[in-house]
Design a protein around this motif. Structure first.
Motif, PDB file in Angstrom:
ATOM      1  N   GLU A 125      85.917   7.634 -63.843  1.00 31.95           N
ATOM      2  CA  GLU A 125      86.231   9.068 -63.859  1.00 31.95           C
ATOM      3  C   GLU A 125      85.499   9.811 -62.743  1.00 31.95           C
ATOM      4  N   ALA A 126      84.193   9.866 -62.877  1.00 25.75           N
ATOM      5  CA  ALA A 126      83.376  10.615 -61.913  1.00 25.75           C
ATOM      6  C   ALA A 126      81.932  10.158 -62.067  1.00 25.75           C
ATOM      7  N   PRO A 127      81.131  10.335 -61.038  1.00 27.52           N
ATOM      8  CA  PRO A 127      79.726   9.936 -61.148  1.00 27.52           C
ATOM      9  C   PRO A 127      78.999  10.735 -62.237  1.00 27.52           C
ATOM     10  N   GLY A 128      78.065  10.078 -62.892  1.00 25.54           N
ATOM     11  CA  GLY A 128      77.140  10.755 -63.804  1.00 25.54           C
ATOM     12  C   GLY A 128      75.827  10.981 -63.057  1.00 25.54           C
ATOM     13  N   GLU A 129      74.782  11.271 -63.828  1.00 25.20           N
ATOM     14  CA  GLU A 129      73.508  11.613 -63.190  1.00 25.20           C
ATOM     15  C   GLU A 129      72.930  10.457 -62.382  1.00 25.20           C
ATOM     16  N   ALA A 130      72.927   9.259 -62.993  1.00 21.72           N
ATOM     17  CA  ALA A 130      72.324   8.098 -62.311  1.00 21.72           C
ATOM     18  C   ALA A 130      73.084   7.776 -61.025  1.00 21.72           C
ATOM     19  N   GLU A 131      74.391   7.960 -61.076  1.00 18.19           N
ATOM     20  CA  GLU A 131      75.229   7.657 -59.907  1.00 18.19           C
ATOM     21  C   GLU A 131      75.015   8.711 -58.820  1.00 18.19           C
ATOM     22  N   ASP A 132      74.929   9.970 -59.240  1.00 18.40           N
ATOM     23  CA  ASP A 132      74.697  11.069 -58.289  1.00 18.40           C
ATOM     24  C   ASP A 132      73.358  10.863 -57.560  1.00 18.40           C
ATOM     25  N   LEU A 133      72.371  10.394 -58.308  1.00 13.31           N
ATOM     26  CA  LEU A 133      71.046  10.207 -57.702  1.00 13.31           C
ATOM     27  C   LEU A 133      70.996   8.994 -56.784  1.00 13.31           C
ATOM     28  N   SER A 134      71.749   7.944 -57.149  1.00 12.22           N
ATOM     29  CA  SER A 134      71.666   6.696 -56.371  1.00 12.22           C
ATOM     30  C   SER A 134      72.763   6.567 -55.321  1.00 12.22           C
ATOM     31  N   GLY A 135      73.866   7.289 -55.510  1.00 10.14           N
ATOM     32  CA  GLY A 135      75.016   7.146 -54.606  1.00 10.14           C
ATOM     33  C   GLY A 135      75.868   5.928 -54.906  1.00 10.14           C
ATOM     34  N   MET A 136      75.594   5.250 -56.040  1.00 13.53           N
ATOM     35  CA  MET A 136      76.333   4.033 -56.402  1.00 13.53           C
ATOM     36  C   MET A 136      77.079   4.230 -57.727  1.00 13.53           C
ATOM     37  N   PRO A 137      78.309   3.661 -57.832  1.00 11.76           N
ATOM     38  CA  PRO A 137      79.075   3.851 -59.059  1.00 11.76           C
ATOM     39  C   PRO A 137      78.575   2.981 -60.217  1.00 11.76           C
ATOM     40  N   PHE A 138      78.682   3.511 -61.407  1.00 14.66           N
ATOM     41  CA  PHE A 138      78.395   2.743 -62.624  1.00 14.66           C
ATOM     42  C   PHE A 138      77.053   2.009 -62.584  1.00 14.66           C
TER      43      PHE A 138
END
Ligand code: URA
Length: 185
Positions: A41-54
């Motif tokens: 769907e869309a990045p969550g917090e961990a993804e936003d911080l790391s730039g990596m999906p899931f």
């Protein structure tokens, strides 16, 4: 567009207001020659911080399911409908989905996967049909633009409702069987 132009364009994208609130664009990751493409769907917090999906809790659950059915995460590609995190993890808006759509379309064109698996209802509504019913239609095969496409429960949903875990397991087994069939045929 090649991968480099695509990634650079996406990294600096300002097509919607999520560009003001994101930490990182989450472009997507994995094998660019993959047969199998997962779309969340869309990045969550961990993804936003790391730039990596899931890579957050849902991602870890997804990894354990992939391990279980013998799908190597590095052999697939994983992307999202939205490349930037919506604040408070709210659902993507139609405007954001529309603005972000060309990035995913171009990724699909470059990867040219045989099979696309939507992770959850939001991706299925965008890529399969607007009225997709995840409870009724998960694991069902469709054809879109000459590609096979299906949807499974989003792993974040399974964190809230573990009773649905066997459904994800059996849908992933069905996907493995379909891939084998495609390889043999
Ligand atoms: N949920 C998604 O849909 N995508 C991610 O990348 C992480 C969580």
């Amino acid at each position: 567009m090649d991968w480099q132009a695509l990634q650079e364009g996406c990294r600096t994208c300002r097509r919607c207001a999520l560009g003001d609130t994101r930490t990182n664009v989450v472009f997507g990751a994995g094998d660019r020659g993959a047969t199998l493409l997962f779309v969340g769907e869309a990045p969550g917090e961990a993804e936003d911080l790391s730039g990596m999906p899931f890579v957050g809790r849902a991602g870890q659950l997804l990894n354990s399911f992939l391990d279980e059915v013998g799908i190597a995460r590095e052999k697939v590609y994983i992307a999202n409908i939205l490349k930037c995190r919506p604040p408070e993890n709210r659902d993507p808006s139609p405007t954001e989905e529309e603005a972000c759509r060309p990035w995913l379309e171009e990724q699909i064109r470059l990867i040219d996967p045989k099979v696309i698996v939507c992770l959850g209802r939001i991706a299925a509504a965008r890529l399969i049909k607007p009225d997709f019913r995840i409870t009724k239609e998960h694991g069902t095969w469709f054809e879109r633009n000459g590609r096979l496409i299906t949807a499974v429960y989003h792993p974040a949903y399974l964190l809230r409702d573990p009773r649905k875990r066997p459904d994800l397991q059996s849908d992933l087994e069905g996907i493995c069987a379909k891939l084998q069939q495609l390889e043999q045929g």
